[in-house]
Enzyme design. Structure first.
Site, PDB file in Angstrom:
ATOM      1  N   LYS A 107      43.059  37.659  35.825  1.00 12.94           N
ATOM      2  CA  LYS A 107      42.312  37.843  34.574  1.00 12.94           C
ATOM      3  C   LYS A 107      43.195  37.486  33.368  1.00 12.94           C
ATOM      4  O   LYS A 107      44.416  37.326  33.519  1.00 12.94           O
ATOM      5  CB  LYS A 107      41.823  39.303  34.500  1.00 12.94           C
ATOM      6  N   TYR A 147      29.627  38.484  36.845  1.00 14.99           N
ATOM      7  CA  TYR A 147      29.486  39.945  36.854  1.00 14.99           C
ATOM      8  C   TYR A 147      28.014  40.381  36.723  1.00 14.99           C
ATOM      9  O   TYR A 147      27.731  41.473  36.224  1.00 14.99           O
ATOM     10  CB  TYR A 147      30.321  40.564  35.721  1.00 14.99           C
ATOM     11  N   ASN A 210      42.734  45.396  34.158  1.00 16.57           N
ATOM     12  CA  ASN A 210      43.316  45.581  35.518  1.00 16.57           C
ATOM     13  C   ASN A 210      43.752  44.263  36.192  1.00 16.57           C
ATOM     14  O   ASN A 210      43.815  44.163  37.407  1.00 16.57           O
ATOM     15  CB  ASN A 210      42.382  46.416  36.403  1.00 16.57           C
ATOM     16  N   HIS A 213      40.961  40.099  39.804  1.00 15.21           N
ATOM     17  CA  HIS A 213      39.689  40.327  40.493  1.00 15.21           C
ATOM     18  C   HIS A 213      39.830  39.951  41.967  1.00 15.21           C
ATOM     19  O   HIS A 213      40.579  39.038  42.316  1.00 15.21           O
ATOM     20  CB  HIS A 213      38.591  39.467  39.863  1.00 15.21           C
ATOM     21  N   GLU A 224      30.797  33.965  44.988  1.00 21.50           N
ATOM     22  CA  GLU A 224      31.792  33.731  43.934  1.00 21.50           C
ATOM     23  C   GLU A 224      32.505  32.393  44.123  1.00 21.50           C
ATOM     24  O   GLU A 224      32.752  31.668  43.160  1.00 21.50           O
ATOM     25  CB  GLU A 224      32.789  34.900  43.912  1.00 21.50           C
TER      26      GLU A 224
END
Ligand code: UDP
Ligand code: MG
Length: 247
Positions: A107, A147, A210, A213, A224
């Protein structure tokens, strides 16, 4: 003249006697050539046969190779109805057994904090095989699709803003149980609950930052991978480590 002609006849008779000339034995060069050196022009039949055989071989070899490759682990195949490529998260490379693929993405905070190498290193050192990777700044619309399942959550707008705030490193990794193991390597969604030794446990603090992913199931991995990569961007290659990782 006459003696020369006689000598010639005699010479040829002597010289070619060993070549099993039909009886009576050849006595002149012409006769010898008629029996032994008739120009051997290739027959039309054999020329055409070779041409046909060579053309068939040229047509058949690529077809055989294509059909072999489509059975040797391609994760994206053409859908018979839509004619569109459909990607699966499983590879069935001969000799490799069934290997899953997962979608891992560093990310924007992972990129900004210089953790790309560290995260890639963990997957490499575990023994998983890199199949695809890019460095990209994703649009909000792509991130909303990624998402989509969380679109009703209160944190969704903030999540899309965070994910589109800088470049990302989407990747596809392959290996036995890589989906589940990848999630274990990441740790819990909330870094505060992630054990030391996991990526989120070691390198971040809050759920909204965080750093990485990972697909949560084989099915979501399929979706994905298809969302972030074109079929031709998934590289099929044989790692030399393979026999040292798998029995
Ligand atoms: N997220 C958040 N707040 C929450 C839950 C999730 O900001 O309360 C973010 C977080 O970045 C997380 C992402 O939304 O990684 C996707 O959530 P998910 O439940 O799918 O967690 P993950 O699969 O990433 O562990
Ligand atoms: Mg998730």
């Amino acid at each position: 003249m006459a003696s020369q002609s006689r000598r010639s006849r005699g010479d040829y008779s002597a010289s070619y006697r060993n070549f099993s000339c039909p009886q009576p034995a050849c006595s002149t060069q012409e006769e010898y050539l008629v029996h032994h050196h008739r120009p051997t022009r290739p027959s039309r039949f054999s020329l055409y046969s070779w041409l046909v055989l060579c053309s068939l071989a040229l047509l058949l070899v690529p077809a055989t190779l294509t059909s072999a490759s489509s059975h040797s682990g391609d994760l994206c195949e053409k859908d018979l109805d839509s004619n569109e490529p459909v990607c699966t998260a499983k590879s069935t490379m001969s000799g490799d057994g069934e290997r899953e693929r997962t979608f891992i993405m560093i990310k924007p905070d992972g990129v900004q904090r210089g953790l790309v190498g560290e995260i890639v290193k963990r997957f490499e050192q575990k023994g998983f095989k890199l199949v695809a990777m890019k460095f990209t700044w994703a649009s909000e619309s792509l991130l909303k699709q990624h998402y989509a399942d969380l679109s009703s959550k209160p944190f969704f707008p903030g999540l899309v803003k965070y994910m589109s705030s800088g470049p990302l490193v989407p990747m596809v990794w392959e290996g036995l149980n890589v989906v589940k193991t990848g999630r274990q390597m990441l740790g819990e969604t909330n870094p505060a609950q992630s054990l030391p030794g996991t990526i989120r446990g070691d390198y971040c603090i809050e759920v909204g930052r965080n750093i990485c992913h990972g697909s949560d199931a084989v099915d979501s991995a399929k979706k994905e991978i298809a969302l972030w990569f074109k079929p031709e961007e998934l590289i099929k290659w044989k790692s030399v480590e393979d026999p040292w990782l798998y029995e």
